[in-house]
Structure formats: structure tokens, C-alpha cells
Design an enzyme around this catalytic site. Structure first.
Site, short mmCIF file in Angstrom:
data_model
loop_
_atom_site.label_atom_id
_atom_site.label_comp_id
_atom_site.label_asym_id
_atom_site.label_seq_id
_atom_site.Cartn_x
_atom_site.Cartn_y
_atom_site.Cartn_z
N GLU A 1 -8.40 1.39 -3.67
CA GLU A 1 -8.79 1.59 -2.28
C GLU A 1 -10.17 2.23 -2.19
OE1 GLU A 1 -6.77 3.19 1.86
OE2 GLU A 1 -6.21 4.15 -0.03
N HIS B 1 0.82 -1.22 0.00
CA HIS B 1 0.00 0.00 0.00
C HIS B 1 0.86 1.26 0.00
CE1 HIS B 1 -4.13 1.51 0.34
NE2 HIS B 1 -3.54 2.59 0.81
N ASP C 1 0.59 5.24 -1.51
CA ASP C 1 -0.33 6.24 -2.07
C ASP C 1 0.39 7.32 -2.88
OD1 ASP C 1 -2.99 5.44 -1.27
OD2 ASP C 1 -2.36 5.82 0.80
N HIS D 1 -13.57 2.59 1.85
CA HIS D 1 -12.55 3.47 2.43
C HIS D 1 -13.13 3.93 3.76
CE1 HIS D 1 -9.76 7.06 2.63
NE2 HIS D 1 -8.97 6.00 2.62
N HIS E 1 -3.25 -2.87 4.65
CA HIS E 1 -2.56 -1.94 5.57
C HIS E 1 -3.39 -1.84 6.85
CE1 HIS E 1 -5.36 0.44 3.26
NE2 HIS E 1 -5.12 1.57 3.91
N ASP F 1 1.63 2.23 3.89
CA ASP F 1 0.70 3.36 3.73
C ASP F 1 1.48 4.66 3.49
OD1 ASP F 1 -1.78 4.49 3.40
OD2 ASP F 1 -2.28 4.61 5.53
N HIS G 1 -10.06 -0.96 6.39
CA HIS G 1 -11.09 0.09 6.44
C HIS G 1 -12.50 -0.44 6.66
CE1 HIS G 1 -8.69 3.65 5.49
NE2 HIS G 1 -8.09 2.96 4.52
#
Length: 429
Positions: A159, A44, A46, A186, A254, A328, A233
Site C-alpha cells: 500500500e 485489504h 492491515d 497512500h 478498498h 480495511d 488513495h
């Protein structure tokens, strides 16, 4: 005599310190050797949202080879001996970030689908424009090939389901474009599933605490498509529902252990017990995150040792064949001490070595466990290759069958007009 004694004590202290440093150097060298032999895969990152936020994305992508603000760029990935990465397709929950409402049934339109397509375009161009460092991968075999070529195996995760337009068609098309996992929510609910939010209590979904009936169709469709089901999440009930329904291993791309840090984004022990190699267990994987609020209650405990505590606690329940690594990076304001950016991955491997993890276990936590899951997901896809796509639609949609006939249905053949005109008319239309 006293001077001689103090000289001896000082000499012993220096020798002890030198011995500790030599031991640390040896552990670091061993970690680098292991990372050169087997890929460390971060599930993960971003980075695409950082590129999108720094300027016109395609103008920013060339800078990836030098230095970017944030946690990740090519020099730091190389310094950190990163073997593979899932870069995430994501657009924010519009009701939480953009002051746009989805409505009680998630039918209000937003730009989420457009934005997520643009993020996918960023990822594909990142890989295309840096071929000397990055190589696209869609399977464990292709990860190994990229690693053997000295490249960072570059994969795509997605995600959230809030930006998919309440449609399984968009999911199928994203799978064709290379998305290898889908996070079922999410920080907001969707027509597919309920979320655990980010931290503050999240108002309950109008459509139940877990998977909706539409979400259950999504899980089966992801199995058919060979897309990994990510439960990060999601609400605890969504986790349970998906584990119960999925024919393939599930993943948390994550997350941490709630028993170590009581945060709703972490996985509770009772759900961890559903994962493993035993009868009736799902053979999935939990990949441990680096975000401080998920790791420890204070800056001192939110460090590389704290991340290892989460990995070891999770492994104590699910087994060391079901854990992995997920930073993350670039999706949080700060990472934990000792894992501040993509150059620091070796510090976590050193910490696990210090705790007695053997070479095979290190290889597994770095990437072998994940690649085993990928292979099992691909096997389920092969087993389901003759199954037709799900015909399900979100039950609250009112736009199907489509009302696209134009003035007096002039765009439609006469016999189609007859069908349309024979439909019952709803008061709300």
C-alpha cells in the site's frame, strides 16, 4: 370478545416474527453454504501493522492463533469463513505521521523502505508459523488449492509508493518476494503519482495532478511483473492516467462509490464508467471497503446495508462481474455496524442474498471476479515475458551514476577512474 381479539393479534405477531427469524436463519445457512463452496477473498487487511504495534513483532505472531486486539485474528477469520486475504505491506507517510519531510522532489531519506521490509517479514512469518490455518498463495490456482485444503489463502499486497526509495529496482524485488498488488499512492504524493489524501484537502503535488513520467514507467513495469495496479488513495487524474495506460485490469482494493458517500477516497461515477466489459473499458474490479467515513454520513447509515448500497451502486455502472469485498480491517479505528470484525463476513453475504443476488453472483463478488482479474494480469505478464526491465530512474535523483569511488577514487580501476573524472562537474555537487 376483546380478550380473544388481542390474543389472536398477539398470536399473529408471534407467528410473523417467527417467520422472519426462520427466513433469516435460512439466508444465513445459505450464505455459509456458499462460503464453504467458494472462497471469500478480502483484498485489504492491515493486520501486520497491528502486530508491529503490539510489541516485538516475532514475539506477537504466535498470539495470532488465539486473540489479538483489533479486528482480525485466526479464530475470527475462521468464524467468519474467510477463504483468502491480502495482508498489506505498508509504512506511513513520514511527513504526515513521523514529522519527517520528503522535500519537494521526494529525495529526503526516511526509514520507510526498511520498515516495509520488516512488515513483509511479519507477513511471511505469520504464514510460516500458522501452517494449519494459513497457506501462501500467489495466483488464483494457489488460492483454490489453499481453499480446498481448508486453509486461508494468504497473499501480499503493498500500500503506497512513498517508501520505495524512488526506485523501480525495489518494486521488482518486492514482486519477486511475492507482492501481488501495489497501491500507487497512500495518503501522500510520491515521485510516481499524486494522491487524493485521506479527507482534508491535500496540497497539490509539485509534479502534476496524476502519474509522473516516472509513474507511467511504473505502470508498464507492474504490467510486465504481473503485479496488480491498485488505484485506492490515488488522485482522480492518477486513476484516469493508469486506466488509460495499463494493459492489464486495474483494481481498487478498498474503496467505495463517491455518488453514495462524497469522500475523495471513493470512486466517482465518471471513472467507474471506464471499467467494465464494453469496448475501450478496462476489465478491472472495485472492491468495497467497510470504513464508516467512506460508507455513510452517520453511524446509522454506516452499516452492512450501507456497504451493500455501495456494492450495488458500483455494480449498476460496471456490472456485477467487476465488484468485490475489501474490509480495511485493522487499518481503521472502527468498522461499520454488522461488520465489526473478521467474524462478521457472512452478514454481508446475507444482505446481498436478501437483495436478490443469485448464487453465481454471490460467488463472483466473494472472489471469482478477483481471481478472473488475477488471471488476466498473469496473462499480460506472460505476454510481456520477453520485455526487458525498465531502465527509468526518478529524474530528480542526483546519486546516479554512483559516486562510490572513495578517497581519490581508490576503490575504482584506473580506466573507470578516467570515465568518472571525465564527467561534467555540477555546481550543486
Amino acid at each position: 370478545m376483546k380478550l380473544l381479539t388481542w390474543t389472536l393479534v398477539l398470536s399473529q405477531l408471534v407467528n410473523a416474527q417467527q417467520g422472519i427469524q426462520e427466513e433469516e436463519d435460512a439466508l444465513y445457512s445459505r450464505a455459509i453454504k456458499l462460503m464453504s463452496e467458494s472462497p471469500l477473498i478480502d483484498t485489504h487487511i492491515d493486520l501486520p501493522q497491528i502486530i508491529r504495534g503490539l510489541g516485538t513483532p516475532l514475539d506477537v505472531i504466535p498470539q495470532l492463533a488465539s486473540k489479538l486486539p483489533g479486528h482480525v485474528d485466526i479464530p475470527r477469520m475462521r468464524e467468519g469463513h474467510l477463504g483468502g486475504a491480502f495482508f498489506t505491506v505498508w509504512a506511513p507517510c513520514a511527513n504526515q505521521v513521523l514529522n519527517q519531510e520528503y522535500g519537494a522532489d521526494f529525495l529526503e531519506t526516511t526509514e520507510g523502505l526498511r520498515d516495509s521490509l520488516e512488515v513483509l517479514d511479519i507477513i511471511k512469518n505469520m504464514i510460516k508459523q500458522h501452517p494449519e490455518h494459513m497457506q501462501a498463495a500467489f495466483s488464483s490456482k494457489e488460492i483454490r488449492a489453499a481453499f480446498a485444503n481448508g486453509k486461508i489463502a494468504s497473499l501480499i499486497g503493498m500500500e503506497g509508493t512513498h517508501f520505495l526509495g524512488n526506485s523501480l529496482s525495489t518494486v521488482r524485488l518486492y514482486a519477486e518476494m511475492g507482492v501481488k498488488y501495489l497501491t500507487l499512492t497512500h495518503t501522500c504524493h510520491s515521485s510516481f503519482a499524486a494522491s487524493n489524501g485521506f479527507g482534508p484537502p491535500l496540497e497539490s503535488s509539485n509534479h502534476g495532478p496524476g502519474l509522473t513520467e516516472f509513474g507511467k514507467e511504473l505502470v508498464q513495469e507492474l504490467n510486465r511483473l504481473g503485479v496488480m495496479i491498485d488505484l485506492s488513495h490515488t488522485s482522480d487524474q492518477t486513476m484516469r492516467d493508469a486506466i488509460d495506460l495499463s494493459l492489464a485490469p486495474v483494481i481498487w482494493t478498498h474503496a467505495g462509490a463517491r455518488a453514495i458517500q462524497n469522500h475523495p477516497r471513493n470512486v466517482p461515477d465518471d471513472i467507474l464508467r471506464l471499467i467494465g466489459d464494453g469496448p475501450g473499458q478496462n476489465p478491472g474490479i472495485i472492491l468495497s471497503v467497510f470504513f464508516p467515513p467512506f460508507i455513510g454520513p452517520s453511524p446509522e447509515t454506516a452499516n452492512v446495508s450501507g456497504v451493500a448500497d455501495h456494492i450495488e451502486h458500483i455494480a449498476s455502472i460496471v456490472g456485477r462481474d467487476h465488484v468485490g469485498i475489501a474490509s480495511d480491517f485493522d487499518g481503521m479505528y472502527s468498522s461499520v455496524i454488522g461488520l465489526e470484525d473478521a467474524s462478521k463476513y457472512p452478514n454481508l453475504i446475507v444482505e446481498l442474498l436478501r437483495r436478490g443476488w443469485n448464487d453465481t453472483e454471490i460467488n463472483n463478488v466473494m472472489g471469482e471476479n478477483l481471481m478472473r482479474v488475477m488471471d488476466e494480469v498473469d496473462k499480460v505478464k506472460e505476454d510481456m515475458k520477453d520485455k526487458i526491465p525498465s531502465t527509468a530512474i526518478w529524474e530528480k535523483r542526483t546519486d546516479l551514476p554512483a559516486d562510490w569511488g572513495g578517497p581519490d577514487l581508490v576503490y575504482l580501476p584506473y580506466d573507470v577512474q578516467d570515465v568518472v573524472n571525465s564527467r561534467p562537474k555540477h555546481d550543486e555537487l
